[in-house]
Write an enzyme that holds these catalytic residues in place. Structure first.
Site, PDB file in Angstrom:
ATOM      1  N   ASP A   1      -6.459   7.915  45.813  1.00  0.00           N
ATOM      2  CA  ASP A   1      -5.628   8.332  46.932  1.00  0.00           C
ATOM      3  C   ASP A   1      -4.164   8.461  46.556  1.00  0.00           C
ATOM      4  OD1 ASP A   1      -5.599   5.513  46.607  1.00  0.00           O
ATOM      5  OD2 ASP A   1      -4.741   5.259  48.607  1.00  0.00           O
TER       6      ASP A   1
ATOM      7  N   GLU B   1      -6.273   2.760  47.459  1.00  0.00           N
ATOM      8  CA  GLU B   1      -5.425   1.724  46.873  1.00  0.00           C
ATOM      9  C   GLU B   1      -4.122   1.581  47.630  1.00  0.00           C
ATOM     10  OE1 GLU B   1      -2.135   0.370  44.089  1.00  0.00           O
ATOM     11  OE2 GLU B   1      -2.388   2.261  45.158  1.00  0.00           O
TER      12      GLU B   1
END
Length: 484
Positions: free
Chosen positions: A78, A145
């Site tokens: 991400d 994350e």
């Protein structure tokens, strides 16, 4: 305009362009994950996904490397979605538009996603390449994350087989990270009373133009937090003007320093005197923050009068709470010189469901530092009648003085740079802390290229540093120690 796919190392930059083409903000990276899964299956690589959505891909050792220790490359899927005011960009649907600016790659009015897209691209490039020497290889790609390390927290137990792990989330050329801060989220909630709006006029107070940045790496730089500066302005206006709040907000993600914040004020009478006071406060802030925030603006504009507003007591409580809420560096480390030990950053503020809602990210190199700040926020909540809940607690990563992979990494960096690399502990969260908790035997280092202004629309990655990082990574993979 030159395409980034023409840059070298070619395979890495081609992968990074592909990553930019597929939307992948936190919690919306499944499309990118599915693309990688389909690609790996097409190449007949071993692949599994766990219940958290994390991806593990394995590739056999190249010829002559079968007797070396297994190694894992690790990156997250991400990116942080941030855009400049007025930018028409939907992070869930629109691709990132990278472009070359001198020696840097940046994006058009949004975060670039070099954090951790370059690391992700490098791992996929190693998987795709046929001419890079490496031992038995695992590539671990984690979900979400940037918003609480969700993937690493939910990682399937006993999944990795590697003895060495190379995290690719470092953001400084010439530095090797061997430790990082842990963190925990704080969600502060204050119930507020609304009433039918008794005032005839409204205006919107907007503070914007701040640099923002990473709430860990940049927390010591003196950059302004838009939410805290807005609270200060409101507290200075309040004794001299009768107004009520009808709305307030700022920031958009927990791990970025807020660049913008606003408040809607309702009042009776003319706003001429209020306009002059706001202009004076703008000049004061511009003078104070001339170096750290040269583009700061504070403005007041007419707004639509809302049907409801906060009560006088609720307005007072909101302003007082935000004004006293701590933010920034709490303590510098005694052990690691020049590194922040403990901090907190107010990331998001909004008024919803008849509550003032504040999202805070606490970081510390030591567990007791996190507990200390949580205690401060608990006390503040008790004093103000608010409630606070803590979540997404993740541990720090303590340096390993007996690391075998660190001296090898140092040696290759030294040869490439012709100078000694810096061994660093970072005041930011890396997934290494959670991975080390599950796999205490794994020897870890973190490396990466120079990235500036991560978590802000000014994010950029240094092209020469990417080449250096790639040379280091491939040299390190070719020099992994033999199995013990």
């Amino acid at each position: 305009m030159q395409s980034i796919k023409q840059l070298k190392p070619t395979l890495l930059w081609q992968w990074f362009q592909q990553i930019c083409d597929i939307p992948h903000p936190s919690y919306q990276e499944e499309q990118l994950a599915e693309y990688i899964v389909a690609w790996a299956k097409q190449r007949q690589l071993w692949l599994e996904r766990d219940a958290a959505g994390n991806i593990l891909i394995r590739k056999p050792a190249t010829a002559g490397m079968e007797n070396r220790q297994k190694v894992a490359l690790q990156a997250h899927l991400d990116m942080v979605p941030q855009k400049n005011e007025g930018t028409d960009h939907d992070f869930d649907r629109d691709p990132i538009k990278p472009y070359i600016e001198g020696e840097w790659v940046t994006a058009e009015n949004t975060t670039l996603g070099a954090d951790n897209g370059i690391g992700l691209a490098s791992a996929l490039a190693v998987l795709e390449s046929d001419d890079i020497a490496h031992p038995d290889l695992e590539v671990l790609l984690t979900m979400t994350e940037e918003s609480g390390m969700v993937g690493a927290n939910g990682l399937q137990p006993n999944w990795l087989q590697s003895e060495i792990l190379i995290n690719t989330d470092t953001e400084e050329n010439g530095q090797i990270y061997v430790g990082c801060a842990g963190g925990i989220d704080g969600d502060l909630r204050l119930e507020v009373a609304f009433q039918p709006n008794p005032c005839a006029h409204a205006c919107k107070l907007v503070l914007k133009g701040l640099r923002g940045g990473h709430s860990g790496v940049d927390i010591h730089t003196g950059r302004g937090n838009a939410i805290k500066l807005l609270a200060r302005v409101l507290a200075q206006l309040q004794p001299h003007f009768d107004f009520l709040l009808s709305d307030i907000g700022g920031g958009s993600v927990r791990n970025a320093i807020p660049r913008e914040a606003f408040a809607v004020l309702t009042f009776d009478g003319s706003d001429e005197k209020l306009q002059r006071a706001v202009a004076e406060l703008e000049q004061m802030l511009k003078k104070e923050l001339a170096i750290s925030e040269p583009h700061l603006t504070l403005s007041l504009a007419p707004a639509e009068t809302a049907a409801d507003s906060l009560s006088e007591d609720a307005t007072d409580r909101v302003i007082d709470l935000l004004n006293v809420l701590p933010n920034g560096v709490i303590r510098n480390s005694d052990v690691v010189q020049g590194v922040v030990e403990t901090s907190l950053s107010i990331g998001v503020l909004k008024l919803a469901e008849r509550q003032l809602q504040v999202t805070i990210l606490i970081r510390s190199l030591i567990e007791s530092g996190k507990h200390h700040v949580c205690g401060i926020l608990d006390s503040l909540a008790n004093l103000t009648g608010a409630e606070i809940a803590f979540s997404h607690d993740y541990p720090g990563w303590e340096p390993n003085p007996h690391s075998a992979v660190l001296p090898i990494t140092q040696q290759h960096y030294r040869q490439i740079l012709n100078e000694e690399p810096l061994i660093q502990v970072i005041h930011a969260g890396l997934e290494c802390g959670l991975l080390k908790k599950q796999y205490p035997h794994i020897d870890m280092v973190s490396i990466g290229p120079t990235i500036r202004n991560a978590h802000s629309p000014d994010e950029k990655v240094h092209i020469p540093a990417v080449d250096i990082y790639w040379r280091l990574l491939t040299a390190l993979l070719a020099d992994i120690p033999v199995k013990s």
